[in-house]
Design an enzyme around this catalytic site. Structure first.
Site, PDB file in Angstrom:
ATOM      1  N   ARG A 308       7.803  -9.309  -0.397  1.00  0.00           N
ATOM      2  CA  ARG A 308       7.757  -8.396  -1.115  1.00  0.00           C
ATOM      3  C   ARG A 308       8.149  -8.955  -2.509  1.00  0.00           C
ATOM      4  O   ARG A 308       7.883  -8.833  -4.138  1.00  0.00           O
ATOM      5  CB  ARG A 308       9.411  -7.641  -0.916  1.00  0.00           C
ATOM      6  N   CYS A 376      -7.690  13.411   6.085  1.00  0.00           N
ATOM      7  CA  CYS A 376      -7.241  14.632   7.026  1.00  0.00           C
ATOM      8  C   CYS A 376      -5.343  14.901   7.314  1.00  0.00           C
ATOM      9  O   CYS A 376      -5.228  14.835   8.393  1.00  0.00           O
ATOM     10  CB  CYS A 376      -7.851  14.709   8.106  1.00  0.00           C
TER      11      CYS A 376
HETATM   12  C1  LIG Z   1      11.337 -12.804   9.401  1.00  0.00           C
HETATM   13  C2  LIG Z   1      11.698 -12.773   8.097  1.00  0.00           C
HETATM   14  N1  LIG Z   1      10.769 -13.506   7.248  1.00  0.00           N
HETATM   15  C3  LIG Z   1      11.111 -12.967   5.706  1.00  0.00           C
HETATM   16  C4  LIG Z   1      10.334 -10.848   5.539  1.00  0.00           C
HETATM   17  C5  LIG Z   1      10.359 -10.865   4.216  1.00  0.00           C
HETATM   18  O1  LIG Z   1      11.076  -9.725   3.518  1.00  0.00           O
HETATM   19  P1  LIG Z   1      10.540  -8.935   2.500  1.00  0.00           P
HETATM   20  O2  LIG Z   1       9.249  -9.086   2.213  1.00  0.00           O
HETATM   21  O3  LIG Z   1      11.126  -7.569   2.615  1.00  0.00           O
HETATM   22  O4  LIG Z   1      10.848 -10.249   1.407  1.00  0.00           O
HETATM   23  C6  LIG Z   1      10.544 -10.343   6.646  1.00  0.00           C
HETATM   24  C7  LIG Z   1       9.955  -8.814   6.876  1.00  0.00           C
HETATM   25  O5  LIG Z   1      10.200  -8.676   7.536  1.00  0.00           O
HETATM   26  C8  LIG Z   1      10.458 -11.262   7.924  1.00  0.00           C
HETATM   27  O6  LIG Z   1      10.516  -9.908   9.004  1.00  0.00           O
END
Ligand SMILES: Cc1ncc(COP(=O)(O)O)c(C=O)c1O
Length: 448
Positions: A308, A376
């Protein structure tokens, strides 16, 4: 009267683009939102709506920031689950990141993007035999093991393939973190990893070390999502390094790698004060250094896996406004031409978003709205609360910020809506990096 859950007062300027929320290349020019130097009206005309517009320079700059802040002796891997496309994987690897994948599908995208297999880590709580074989044949850098069965399965496939994969053991620390809150509990009621508190993690290490066909590289922990402070990481790192100390005492082996996962938070609204990457990474490094010193351990190479934090803020979804309905003076429902099929996060986790009128500016007074989709479902909400100008009209374009992570990757064809395309913008040029689906694409799958 305003509804009970109404948001704080409207922003002073409805046309403003809060820098923390919008892509770094977002500007208003002559009132119109531009992304990567391109007028959103032109983007909508060329590519249709809804469409996700990704600012390449924004992605690259965030990727670089993580690498620079974390230091040359550490490693940053992009978590492809946030958004997985060849173009994005090329951008991030060009900026020095590795790539985390958690299915054969994501692995196939990474390999076809030309990502160096040595920079790929395979995750997953139920990796299929075919995926393990695919990963080994490609020569991925690391495989994160998640269950006792998988340790045995991996050893079997490694033996058959004549390879010796580098293995990280995913441990469940009992720490769960979201935004400012974290819980550090003793029980680990979830599907991922080996529990520390039950001793399963110690046993997993014993089993991996007993299998010469597997190379034990170290430990992995992922504690949550949208995390704003390092408190949860501190508790998790301490618990994982306690295990590392036990491994050292029992087996005389020091872990060479410690992967602390992802989960770093971003600003979705102006209320969110996301930490600066350099503070976050410095905090993590300090925690590991202090804990290793306390346990008398050599410092392992530390890895983080932001998804993210790299792709989220780079992307804006453009929608065209359709029906506008004032509901008995409570609020105005603004329907757009997409919805929960291109952004399920609002319905799934009550996620908050920011949106603006993008195709023009307006001096009209603020109107409390809820931006909804065309599915919907009454829960088909894109932006739960948003102030938009009262002269909003059908045909206007709305832009929703920070939709780069977990929107297109969680998109569906609910109600047989084709999924939107993703368009990359850079220096005044636009190109589709994920093609918009068509109704023909969907009909072709219906072979009954
Ligand atoms: C093992 C692992 N690494 C990295 C991430 C990435 O998380 P983020 O996109 O919140 O940085 C996730 C997200 O679920 C994850 O499960």
């Amino acid at each position: 009267m305003l509804p009970a859950d109404h948001p704080p007062a409207p922003p002073a300027d409805l046309n403003a683009l809060e820098a923390a929320v919008w892509p770094r290349g977002a500007l208003r020019q002559d009132g119109v939102l531009t992304l990567g130097g391109l007028d959103v009206r032109d983007l909508a005309a060329q590519f249709g709506t809804p469409v996700l517009v990704t600012d390449e320079a924004d992605v690259r700059s965030r990727a670089r920031e993580y690498v620079e802040a974390f230091g040359a002796d550490a490693h940053v891997a992009y978590a492809a689950k946030a958004f997985c496309s060849r173009a994005v994987l090329r951008w991030v690897t060009e900026e020095g990141l590795g790539v985390d994948v958690c299915t054969g599908g994501e692995l196939a995208v990474a390999l076809s993007a030309g990502v160096d297999p040595a920079l790929i880590t395979l995750h997953g709580n139920n990796k299929l035999a075919a995926e393990i074989e695919q990963a080994m044949a490609a020569g991925v850098g690391h495989i994160v093991v998640d269950s006792f069965e998988e340790i045995a399965r991996l050893a079997y496939h490694a033996d058959a393939a004549g390879t010796r994969p580098r293995v990280l053991i995913r441990v469940t620390t009992g720490v769960e973190a979201h935004t400012h809150e974290f819980m550090a509990t003793a029980h680990d009621d979830q599907k991922f990893g080996f529990s520390l508190s039950s001793g399963a993690a110690d046993e997993a290490v014993r089993r991996v070390l007993a299998l010469p066909v597997l190379e034990f590289a170290g430990l992995h922990s992922h504690i949550g999502s949208q995390i704003f402070d390092t408190g949860g990481f501190e508790v998790a790192a301490k618990r994982v390094l306690e295990l590392a100390a036990r491994i050292h005492a029992e087996h005389g082996v020091a872990i060479s790698e410690l992967d602390l996962g992802g989960g770093f938070g971003i600003a979705y609204t102006c209320e969110d004060e996301a930490p600066e990457v350099k503070n976050l990474t410095a905090g993590l490094r300090a925690i590991v250094t202090a804990q290793c010193a306390a346990f008398g351990l050599p410092e392992p190479r530390v890895t983080i896996e932001p998804g993210r934090g790299i792709i989220g803020p780079s992307t804006v979804t453009l929608y065209e406004v359709g029906t506008i309905k004032n509901v008995d003076g409570i609020r105005t429902y603004v329907s757009v031409d997409g919805g929960m099929s291109d952004n399920i996060r609002t319905a799934l986790y009550d996620a908050e978003y920011t949106c603006v009128l993008a195709s023009r500016s307006s001096d009209a007074p603020p109107m409390l709205t809820r931006v909804v989709g065309r599915h919907c479902e009454s829960g088909d909400i894109v932006v739960r609360h948003c102030y938009l100008p009262a002269d909003l009209a059908p045909g206007d374009l709305l832009a929703v910020a920070a939709t780069g992570a977990y929107c297109r990757s969680l998109a569906s064809n609910y109600n047989h809506l084709p999924r939107p395309g993703v368009v990359a913008v850079r220096d005044g040029a636009a190109r589709e990096i994920v093609r918009r689906e068509t109704l023909d694409d969907l009909l072709r799958l219906d072979v009954g």
